[in-house]
Design an enzyme around this catalytic site. Structure first.
Site, mmCIF file in Angstrom:
data_model
loop_
_atom_site.group_PDB
_atom_site.id
_atom_site.type_symbol
_atom_site.label_atom_id
_atom_site.label_comp_id
_atom_site.label_asym_id
_atom_site.label_seq_id
_atom_site.Cartn_x
_atom_site.Cartn_y
_atom_site.Cartn_z
ATOM 1 N N MET A 1 0.832 -1.203 0.000
ATOM 2 C CA MET A 1 0.000 0.000 0.000
ATOM 3 C C MET A 1 0.873 1.262 0.000
ATOM 4 O O MET A 1 0.390 2.357 0.295
ATOM 5 C CB MET A 1 -0.947 -0.007 1.194
ATOM 6 C CG MET A 1 -1.922 -1.189 1.144
ATOM 7 S SD MET A 1 -3.462 -0.906 2.011
ATOM 8 C CE MET A 1 -2.902 -0.610 3.668
ATOM 9 N N HIS B 1 9.091 -3.551 3.505
ATOM 10 C CA HIS B 1 8.691 -3.757 2.103
ATOM 11 C C HIS B 1 9.911 -4.105 1.248
ATOM 12 O O HIS B 1 9.863 -4.978 0.389
ATOM 13 C CB HIS B 1 8.058 -2.481 1.536
ATOM 14 C CG HIS B 1 6.796 -2.041 2.226
ATOM 15 N ND1 HIS B 1 6.730 -0.900 2.982
ATOM 16 C CD2 HIS B 1 5.557 -2.583 2.261
ATOM 17 C CE1 HIS B 1 5.504 -0.740 3.450
ATOM 18 N NE2 HIS B 1 4.763 -1.747 3.034
ATOM 19 N N ASP C 1 2.060 -9.542 8.813
ATOM 20 C CA ASP C 1 0.611 -9.738 8.700
ATOM 21 C C ASP C 1 0.369 -11.243 8.668
ATOM 22 O O ASP C 1 0.075 -11.821 7.617
ATOM 23 C CB ASP C 1 0.106 -9.044 7.439
ATOM 24 C CG ASP C 1 0.309 -7.542 7.512
ATOM 25 O OD1 ASP C 1 -0.579 -6.853 8.005
ATOM 26 O OD2 ASP C 1 1.398 -7.064 7.119
HETATM 27 P P1 AMP Z 1 1.376 -2.968 3.523
HETATM 28 O O1 AMP Z 1 1.950 -1.935 2.592
HETATM 29 O O2 AMP Z 1 1.438 -2.570 4.952
HETATM 30 O O3 AMP Z 1 0.031 -3.474 3.069
HETATM 31 O O4 AMP Z 1 2.353 -4.216 3.422
HETATM 32 C C1 AMP Z 1 2.688 -4.785 2.187
HETATM 33 C C2 AMP Z 1 3.463 -6.051 2.433
HETATM 34 O O5 AMP Z 1 4.631 -5.751 3.196
HETATM 35 C C3 AMP Z 1 2.673 -7.099 3.249
HETATM 36 O O6 AMP Z 1 2.955 -8.384 2.740
HETATM 37 C C4 AMP Z 1 3.242 -6.911 4.632
HETATM 38 O O7 AMP Z 1 3.142 -8.073 5.435
HETATM 39 C C5 AMP Z 1 4.676 -6.580 4.328
HETATM 40 N N1 AMP Z 1 5.283 -5.884 5.469
HETATM 41 C C6 AMP Z 1 4.809 -4.776 6.078
HETATM 42 N N2 AMP Z 1 5.582 -4.465 7.127
HETATM 43 C C7 AMP Z 1 6.567 -5.404 7.191
HETATM 44 C C8 AMP Z 1 7.659 -5.655 8.058
HETATM 45 N N3 AMP Z 1 7.915 -4.867 9.097
HETATM 46 N N4 AMP Z 1 8.444 -6.716 7.815
HETATM 47 C C9 AMP Z 1 8.190 -7.535 6.749
HETATM 48 N N5 AMP Z 1 7.165 -7.360 5.893
HETATM 49 C C10 AMP Z 1 6.361 -6.317 6.113
#
Ligand code: AMP
Length: 292
Positions: free
Chosen positions: A35, A42, A155
């Site tokens: 997102m 990320h 997640d």
């Molecule tokens: P988001 O942009 O928050 O929807 O996350 C996008 C992807 O990045 C999802 O697969 C999340 O699980 C992963 N993600 C977010 N934060 C972390 C983190 N701290 N460590 C590893 N992966 C992450």
């Protein structure tokens, strides 16, 4: 090393064209759905895709379907320019950044729903959240057609649900779950950490601190250890606990009694108005089965 900016696809047709060009050169495609408001968590997914030799496609889409009307869709951090610069440095080939009005039209009639795994944990506070996630991830898979897709274990429930969806619907995408990346003091990296005031940022460390302590004291007694975890978080200044559970990492079912097998702790809590999640493995399970 300097890289050029990734190519930016704003439509499904454009991303398909870019992907087809790479495929015609015999390359495999790794999709990292995000997102935006990118951070090192990320980028670790991008690196995992590069390590496997994939041409990396990152999607940046603040998915309106996964936010309840009371949640932070409008205020969710957005910074496309910084994201594109970061992804260029990381060597990403293509960024898919669709326009919400055309990618999620109000008249769409189809929802992808995964049963059971979507019943507890996050879904108690966010009942429609995972339908929004699985519907959009299906659309991203259909738009991009990746060989592999990379998700963070941060997640934890989400990656289990997506793995199940891909297996149940024979989506033919290999799902890779990547480790949670933390700040130096332990806080799980999250785009929402930007909401935290200085005091809240300090208070938020209580989540990871409690999880690490739990991992160190884990003895398989799920009921007693869950009580300890809840007490630790209820007592933490500035933290309002949503849930703290110890679950089977495969089925996501809360563990009861004494449990010698694999176990995962998952928590969600508010620090000020910001809802944060965190997770830790207390005992590893068998290696991830690939989605098929
Ligand atoms: P988001 O942009 O928050 O929807 O996350 C996008 C992807 O990045 C999802 O697969 C999340 O699980 C992963 N993600 C977010 N934060 C972390 C983190 N701290 N460590 C590893 N992966 C992450």
């Amino acid at each position: 090393m300097e890289h050029s900016r990734p190519r930016l696809a704003r439509t499904v047709a454009a991303v398909r064209k870019f992907v087809a060009e790479h495929r015609s050169q015999g390359q495999q495609i790794g999709l990292v759905p995000t997102m935006g408001a990118l951070h090192a968590g990320h980028l670790s997914l991008v690196q995992a895709a590069k390590d496997r030799g994939d041409v990396v496609v990152v999607s940046i889409f603040v998915n309106p379907l996964q936010f309840a009307p009371t949640e932070d869709l409008d205020s969710y951090p957005r910074d496309l320019d910084t994201d594109l610069a970061l992804l260029g440095t990381a060597g990403v080939a293509v960024v898919f950044h669709p326009d919400p009005a055309s990618f999620t039209p109000a008249l769409a009639a189809t929802t992808v729903h995964v049963a059971d795994l979507t019943d507890g944990l996050e879904a108690v506070t966010r009942p429609l959240h995972f339908d929004g996630v699985t519907t959009i991830v299906t659309k991203l898979f259909n738009a991009v057609g990746p060989d592999r897709a990379y998700f963070g274990q941060k997640d934890f429930q989400q990656q289990a649900i997506i793995r199940r969806m891909v297996a149940d619907l024979n989506m033919g995408v290999e799902i890779i779950s990547c480790p949670l990346v933390r700040e130096p003091d332990g806080l799980a990296m999250s785009s929402r950490n930007a909401y935290l005031s200085k005091t809240e940022r300090e208070q938020a460390v209580a989540l990871s601190r409690a999880l690490r302590e739990l991992r160190d004291r884990w003895d398989g007694d799920a009921a007693a250890q869950r009580r300890w975890l809840r007490d630790a978080l209820v007592d933490a200044p500035g933290v309002t606990l949503d849930y703290a559970e110890i679950i089977d990492p495969g089925t996501l079912a809360p563990l009861e009694g004494t449990h010698p097998g694999p176990a995962q702790a998952v928590v969600a809590a508010y620090v000020g108005p910001t809802r944060l999640i965190d997770t830790i493995s207390l005992k590893e399970g068998p290696p991830d089965a690939a989605g098929s």
